[in-house]
Design a protein around this motif. Structure first.
Motif, PDB file in Angstrom:
ATOM      1  N   THR A   1       0.780  -1.161  -0.096  1.00 29.99           N
ATOM      2  CA  THR A   1      -0.285  -0.374   0.258  1.00 29.99           C
ATOM      3  C   THR A   1       1.054   0.750   0.267  1.00 29.99           C
ATOM      4  O   THR A   1       0.802   1.873  -0.596  1.00 29.99           O
TER       5      THR A   1
ATOM      6  N   LEU B   1       1.390   3.924  -3.118  1.00 23.76           N
ATOM      7  CA  LEU B   1       1.449   5.461  -2.955  1.00 23.76           C
ATOM      8  C   LEU B   1       2.382   6.352  -2.588  1.00 23.76           C
ATOM      9  O   LEU B   1       2.166   8.076  -3.452  1.00 23.76           O
ATOM     10  N   ASP B   2       3.992   5.420  -2.603  1.00 23.73           N
ATOM     11  CA  ASP B   2       4.925   6.385  -3.523  1.00 23.73           C
ATOM     12  C   ASP B   2       5.154   6.686  -5.065  1.00 23.73           C
ATOM     13  O   ASP B   2       5.259   7.860  -4.915  1.00 23.73           O
TER      14      ASP B   2
ATOM     15  N   ASN C   1       1.844  11.659 -10.877  1.00 25.54           N
ATOM     16  CA  ASN C   1       0.781  11.845 -10.674  1.00 25.54           C
ATOM     17  C   ASN C   1       0.444  12.131 -11.940  1.00 25.54           C
ATOM     18  O   ASN C   1       0.224  13.728 -12.176  1.00 25.54           O
TER      19      ASN C   1
ATOM     20  N   TYR D   1      -4.796   0.147  -7.120  1.00 26.05           N
ATOM     21  CA  TYR D   1      -5.144   0.955  -6.491  1.00 26.05           C
ATOM     22  C   TYR D   1      -6.557   0.264  -5.665  1.00 26.05           C
ATOM     23  O   TYR D   1      -6.649   0.185  -4.751  1.00 26.05           O
TER      24      TYR D   1
ATOM     25  N   VAL E   1      -5.349  -0.072  -1.898  1.00 28.00           N
ATOM     26  CA  VAL E   1      -5.955   1.165  -1.211  1.00 28.00           C
ATOM     27  C   VAL E   1      -7.434   1.073  -1.404  1.00 28.00           C
ATOM     28  O   VAL E   1      -7.897   0.711   0.269  1.00 28.00           O
TER      29      VAL E   1
ATOM     30  N   VAL F   1      -9.935  10.180  -3.957  1.00 27.69           N
ATOM     31  CA  VAL F   1      -8.562  10.176  -4.846  1.00 27.69           C
ATOM     32  C   VAL F   1      -8.787  10.875  -5.329  1.00 27.69           C
ATOM     33  O   VAL F   1      -7.366  11.569  -5.744  1.00 27.69           O
TER      34      VAL F   1
ATOM     35  N   LYS G   1      -4.759  12.758  -5.164  1.00 28.72           N
ATOM     36  CA  LYS G   1      -4.104  12.459  -3.850  1.00 28.72           C
ATOM     37  C   LYS G   1      -3.305  11.401  -3.575  1.00 28.72           C
ATOM     38  O   LYS G   1      -3.678  10.347  -3.635  1.00 28.72           O
ATOM     39  N   ASN G   2      -1.997  11.096  -3.309  1.00 27.28           N
ATOM     40  CA  ASN G   2      -1.204  10.370  -2.714  1.00 27.28           C
ATOM     41  C   ASN G   2      -1.160   9.691  -1.702  1.00 27.28           C
ATOM     42  O   ASN G   2      -0.373   9.748  -0.947  1.00 27.28           O
ATOM     43  N   ASN G   3      -2.108   9.965  -0.508  1.00 27.33           N
ATOM     44  CA  ASN G   3      -3.046   9.325   0.993  1.00 27.33           C
ATOM     45  C   ASN G   3      -3.977   9.026   0.552  1.00 27.33           C
ATOM     46  O   ASN G   3      -5.085   9.089   0.047  1.00 27.33           O
ATOM     47  N   ILE G   4      -4.156   8.056   2.427  1.00 27.19           N
ATOM     48  CA  ILE G   4      -5.614   7.213   1.610  1.00 27.19           C
ATOM     49  C   ILE G   4      -6.230   8.816   2.859  1.00 27.19           C
ATOM     50  O   ILE G   4      -5.872   8.500   4.317  1.00 27.19           O
TER      51      ILE G   4
ATOM     52  N   ALA H   1       0.242   8.013   4.102  1.00 26.05           N
ATOM     53  CA  ALA H   1       0.267   8.342   3.230  1.00 26.05           C
ATOM     54  C   ALA H   1       2.105   8.313   3.746  1.00 26.05           C
ATOM     55  O   ALA H   1       2.671   7.686   4.966  1.00 26.05           O
TER      56      ALA H   1
END
Length: 224
Positions: free
Chosen positions: A6, A10-11, A17, A29, A33, A69, A83-86, A108
């Protein structure tokens, strides 16, 4: 639920992006995620029903507790689409957006944490919270300084540099009346995110943060 993969995803999303990369990796994803996020949300539902019955753990793919997202780029110079976080928010049944009182999980690559409270409450709600503190500071202090709460949570967020209009500068809670956010955070390590006890850990910490959320609910006039 979540795994080391996960964080890898994200990284990689942060480094790539764009829509082409995301479409090519959409299956990742989903599996790394969305699916573990919805599993966590569903697992939290019984706990929330116990200590915060008016808050919802909604495991729908869209429109539930899992935040989108897609970034809102309309008013931002940063036009990256994702977004690169949950972000997972357990909102009040009457809450319509991220500004309402709630419980939150953030995952993240550059940091993970749990959150409780109201982030950037709208002007009317902010005024009601400040009035509640001003009228009954002892009740506020009992929440803020509770040992169980303060051992697990740290109040944070934006504040005014000067007292807000209408509040005495020498009020015993003036530093809290300056707050523009009424949130508390508790850091989590990646090991805790991917470990088997995440639901239990979140339940314990959210329960300890519940008095803050209850105070804010009372201030804005909704049931806790």
């Amino acid at each position: 639920m979540f795994s080391g993969n996960t964080f890898t995803f994200l990284d990689e999303l942060a480094a790539n992006n764009n829509r082409e990369w995301f479409e090519a990796n959409k299956a990742r994803y989903e599996s790394l995620v969305r699916e573990p996020s919805l599993a966590f949300i569903a697992a939290m539902a019984p706990a929330l029903a116990d200590f915060a019955p008016h808050f919802r753990a909604d495991p729908r793919k869209m429109g539930g507790s899992l935040m989108r997202v897609f970034r809102d780029t309309r008013f931002s110079r940063d036009k990256t689409p994702y977004k690169n976080n949950i972000g997972i928010q357990f909102r009040h049944a009457l809450g319509k957006d991220v500004h309402a009182p709630g419980f939150y999980l953030h995952i993240a690559g550059d940091g993970c944490f749990l959150g409780v409270g109201s982030w950037h409450p709208e002007a009317d709600a902010l005024g009601k919270i400040r009035d509640r503190i001003a009228e009954d500071p002892e009740r506020w202090f009992a929440v803020r300084d509770n040992k169980k709460f303060s051992s697990l949570w740290a109040l944070t967020g934006d504040s005014l540099t000067r007292p807000p209009r209408g509040y005495a500068a020498d009020h015993p809670a003036i530093e809290d009346l300056k707050r523009k956010d009424f949130i508390a955070l508790a850091s989590l390590s990646p090991a805790e995110i991917i470990g088997p006890e995440l639901t239990k850990l979140a339940t314990t910490r959210f329960s300890a943060g519940a008095p803050l959320v209850a105070f804010l609910c009372a201030a804005v006039g909704v049931a806790y």
